[in-house]
Structures are given as C-alpha cells and as structure tokens.
Write an enzyme that holds these catalytic residues in place. Structure first.
Site, PDB file in Angstrom:
ATOM      1  N   HIS A  13      39.639  45.317  55.505  1.00  0.00           N
ATOM      2  CA  HIS A  13      40.747  45.021  54.551  1.00  0.00           C
ATOM      3  C   HIS A  13      40.875  46.346  53.532  1.00  0.00           C
ATOM      4  O   HIS A  13      39.976  47.187  53.405  1.00  0.00           O
ATOM      5  CB  HIS A  13      40.248  43.936  53.321  1.00  0.00           C
ATOM      6  CG  HIS A  13      41.004  44.051  52.145  1.00  0.00           C
ATOM      7  ND1 HIS A  13      42.219  43.427  51.992  1.00  0.00           N
ATOM      8  CD2 HIS A  13      40.794  44.620  51.015  1.00  0.00           C
ATOM      9  CE1 HIS A  13      42.763  43.535  50.521  1.00  0.00           C
ATOM     10  NE2 HIS A  13      41.839  44.273  50.072  1.00  0.00           N
TER      11      HIS A  13
ATOM     12  N   TYR B  85      41.112  36.435  47.228  1.00  0.00           N
ATOM     13  CA  TYR B  85      42.557  36.368  47.851  1.00  0.00           C
ATOM     14  C   TYR B  85      43.331  35.355  47.103  1.00  0.00           C
ATOM     15  O   TYR B  85      44.373  34.748  47.843  1.00  0.00           O
ATOM     16  CB  TYR B  85      42.158  35.764  49.327  1.00  0.00           C
ATOM     17  CG  TYR B  85      41.713  36.828  50.395  1.00  0.00           C
ATOM     18  CD1 TYR B  85      42.549  38.120  50.691  1.00  0.00           C
ATOM     19  CD2 TYR B  85      40.279  36.930  50.776  1.00  0.00           C
ATOM     20  CE1 TYR B  85      42.125  38.959  51.393  1.00  0.00           C
ATOM     21  CE2 TYR B  85      39.996  38.151  51.567  1.00  0.00           C
ATOM     22  CZ  TYR B  85      41.115  38.905  52.170  1.00  0.00           C
ATOM     23  OH  TYR B  85      40.324  39.876  52.992  1.00  0.00           O
TER      24      TYR B  85
ATOM     25  N   LYS C  10      34.917  43.574  57.204  1.00  0.00           N
ATOM     26  CA  LYS C  10      34.729  42.007  57.171  1.00  0.00           C
ATOM     27  C   LYS C  10      33.578  41.846  58.302  1.00  0.00           C
ATOM     28  O   LYS C  10      33.273  42.265  59.204  1.00  0.00           O
ATOM     29  CB  LYS C  10      36.169  41.741  57.496  1.00  0.00           C
ATOM     30  CG  LYS C  10      37.424  42.034  56.862  1.00  0.00           C
ATOM     31  CD  LYS C  10      38.707  41.279  57.172  1.00  0.00           C
ATOM     32  CE  LYS C  10      39.731  41.476  56.164  1.00  0.00           C
ATOM     33  NZ  LYS C  10      41.025  40.896  56.776  1.00  0.00           N
TER      34      LYS C  10
ATOM     35  N   ASN D 215      39.957  40.901  61.574  1.00  0.00           N
ATOM     36  CA  ASN D 215      40.636  41.850  62.009  1.00  0.00           C
ATOM     37  C   ASN D 215      39.895  43.213  61.277  1.00  0.00           C
ATOM     38  O   ASN D 215      40.495  44.352  60.938  1.00  0.00           O
ATOM     39  CB  ASN D 215      42.286  41.978  61.413  1.00  0.00           C
ATOM     40  CG  ASN D 215      42.508  41.799  60.038  1.00  0.00           C
ATOM     41  OD1 ASN D 215      41.561  41.523  59.159  1.00  0.00           O
ATOM     42  ND2 ASN D 215      43.835  41.688  59.427  1.00  0.00           N
TER      43      ASN D 215
ATOM     44  N   GLU E 179      41.193  44.904  42.852  1.00  0.00           N
ATOM     45  CA  GLU E 179      40.039  44.852  43.618  1.00  0.00           C
ATOM     46  C   GLU E 179      38.928  45.520  43.482  1.00  0.00           C
ATOM     47  O   GLU E 179      37.474  45.023  43.883  1.00  0.00           O
ATOM     48  CB  GLU E 179      40.750  45.186  45.293  1.00  0.00           C
ATOM     49  CG  GLU E 179      41.735  44.154  45.369  1.00  0.00           C
ATOM     50  CD  GLU E 179      42.496  44.182  46.600  1.00  0.00           C
ATOM     51  OE1 GLU E 179      43.257  43.209  46.964  1.00  0.00           O
ATOM     52  OE2 GLU E 179      42.331  45.426  47.429  1.00  0.00           O
TER      53      GLU E 179
HETATM   54  P1  GTP Z   1      44.524  43.019  53.997  1.00  0.00           P
HETATM   55  O1  GTP Z   1      44.290  44.393  54.121  1.00  0.00           O
HETATM   56  O2  GTP Z   1      43.166  42.322  54.512  1.00  0.00           O
HETATM   57  O3  GTP Z   1      45.309  42.451  52.914  1.00  0.00           O
HETATM   58  O4  GTP Z   1      45.321  42.832  55.213  1.00  0.00           O
HETATM   59  P2  GTP Z   1      46.983  42.902  55.302  1.00  0.00           P
HETATM   60  O5  GTP Z   1      47.631  43.665  54.094  1.00  0.00           O
HETATM   61  O6  GTP Z   1      47.353  43.825  56.609  1.00  0.00           O
HETATM   62  O7  GTP Z   1      47.529  41.483  55.510  1.00  0.00           O
HETATM   63  P3  GTP Z   1      47.978  40.260  54.275  1.00  0.00           P
HETATM   64  O8  GTP Z   1      47.696  40.947  52.956  1.00  0.00           O
HETATM   65  O9  GTP Z   1      49.321  39.836  54.879  1.00  0.00           O
HETATM   66  O10 GTP Z   1      47.007  38.982  54.902  1.00  0.00           O
HETATM   67  C1  GTP Z   1      45.449  39.272  54.380  1.00  0.00           C
HETATM   68  C2  GTP Z   1      44.596  38.913  55.188  1.00  0.00           C
HETATM   69  O11 GTP Z   1      44.830  37.596  55.555  1.00  0.00           O
HETATM   70  C3  GTP Z   1      44.531  39.586  56.671  1.00  0.00           C
HETATM   71  O12 GTP Z   1      44.043  40.995  56.758  1.00  0.00           O
HETATM   72  C4  GTP Z   1      44.097  38.718  57.787  1.00  0.00           C
HETATM   73  O13 GTP Z   1      42.748  38.771  57.656  1.00  0.00           O
HETATM   74  C5  GTP Z   1      44.386  37.215  57.031  1.00  0.00           C
HETATM   75  N1  GTP Z   1      45.743  37.030  57.975  1.00  0.00           N
HETATM   76  C6  GTP Z   1      47.001  37.216  57.851  1.00  0.00           C
HETATM   77  N2  GTP Z   1      47.832  36.636  58.453  1.00  0.00           N
HETATM   78  C7  GTP Z   1      47.050  35.680  59.155  1.00  0.00           C
HETATM   79  C8  GTP Z   1      47.167  34.520  60.327  1.00  0.00           C
HETATM   80  O14 GTP Z   1      48.399  34.251  60.446  1.00  0.00           O
HETATM   81  N3  GTP Z   1      46.155  34.013  60.474  1.00  0.00           N
HETATM   82  C9  GTP Z   1      44.861  34.087  59.901  1.00  0.00           C
HETATM   83  N4  GTP Z   1      43.785  33.300  60.286  1.00  0.00           N
HETATM   84  N5  GTP Z   1      44.449  35.094  59.233  1.00  0.00           N
HETATM   85  C10 GTP Z   1      45.680  35.854  58.635  1.00  0.00           C
HETATM   86 MG    MG Z   2      47.013  42.566  52.047  1.00  0.00          MG
END
Ligand code: GTP
Ligand code: MG
Length: 138
Positions: free
Chosen positions: A115, A49, A9, A112, A126
């Site tokens: 992904h 997303y 990212k 973070n 994806e």
């Molecule tokens: P991905 O591998 O990126 O899909 O991450 P994940 O599966 O661990 O998390 P999830 O699918 O729940 O959320 C997708 C992405 O949204 C995360 O990787 C974060 O970058 C973002 N995200 C999730 N929760 C938050 C939040 O509370 N605040 C913000 N700003 N971003 C968030």
């Molecule tokens: Mg995810």
C-alpha cells in the site's frame, strides 16, 4: 523532501518478501525513516480503510489486512508519494508495469503486496495513524 506512508501487506510478509520489497524502495531513492511490524486488529483495519467502507470489497479487505503481519513504514525522498506509487504499480497486478512491485509479487487485486499513500493529505493522515513523531527518524 517528502514523506509517504507504506505498508508491506500480509501476502508479502507471509512469503518473506519484506527485504526484497524494502530493497526496491532503497534502490529507487526512498529512505526508510520509520518501520515496524504490526498484526492489525479488524478494528484497526476498518479505521485505517474507513474511506473504502461503502465499497463491495471492504469486508474482504479488512479480513485480509488483519490475517497476518504487516510492515508499516514511512518512506522519505524527492517526490516520495508519486515515486512510491510508480514503484508499486497498478492496483491490479495484471495491469501493473514490468518491474513494479505488484507486477513482481502481487497475487491478486486484494493480495497486492503493498500500500502507498496517494496524496499529501492521505500521507499525513496515514503516517499519523501508525506513528508518533518520535518514532520517525529522518
Ligand atoms: P492502496 O495503495 O492499498 O490504497 O491501493 P490503491 O490505491 O492502488 O487501491 P484502492 O485505494 O482503490 O484500494 C485499496 C485496496 O483495496 C487495494 O490496494 C486492494 O488491496 C483492495 N482492493 C481494491 N479493489 C479490490 C477488489 O476488487 N477486491 C478486493 N478483494 N480488494 C480490492
Ligand atoms: Mg488507495
């Protein structure tokens, strides 16, 4: 042998961590079989997303993902999907295990660093979103 989709990212490309993160994939038996650097448009981030569009952080997520360059990759290996999730660590870096990419590099829940696909169906979608079959060289 399985394939998964990965993104390095904008927070990570900005800090020049592309090589350091890719090295961790390789050290853990994942092979980079496709890779390109993209600066995604807001519209692309929204489409990629789409499953999160009702979540409160959707706007922030789209802003962040279109704020700078990203490296999109296809990783191949035994249990690549689960393996990559394990190497990445928890979404929230404060909860990520020692030695994981997010523990090492992530700045926050949003910024973070990586992904990774969470299931075979999402990996297929994806990978297809960013790559054509001829761009993937196993
Ligand atoms: P991905 O591998 O990126 O899909 O991450 P994940 O599966 O661990 O998390 P999830 O699918 O729940 O959320 C997708 C992405 O949204 C995360 O990787 C974060 O970058 C973002 N995200 C999730 N929760 C938050 C939040 O509370 N605040 C913000 N700003 N971003 C968030
Ligand atoms: Mg995810």
């Amino acid at each position: 042998i399985e394939r998964t989709f990965s993104m390095i990212k904008p927070d990570a490309t900005k800090r020049n961590l592309t090589g350091a993160i890719t090295k961790i994939f390789e050290e853990n038996g994942l092979r980079v079989v496709a890779s390109k650097r993209v600066w995604m448009a807001r519209r692309e981030a929204e489409a990629f997303y789409a499953e999160h569009k009702e979540r409160p952080f959707f706007g922030e997520l789209v802003d962040f993902m279109s704020s700078g360059p990203t490296i999109v990759q296809v990783l191949e290996g035994e249990n690549a999907i689960a393996k990559n999730r394990e190497i990445m660590g928890a979404t929230n870096p404060e909860k990520a295990d020692e030695g994981t990419i997010r523990k090492l590099f992530a700045l926050s829940m949003g910024e973070n660093s990586v992904h990774g696909s969470d299931a075979p169906e999402t990996a297929a979608r994806e990978i297809g979103f960013w790559f054509s079959e001829t761009e993937i060289v196993g």
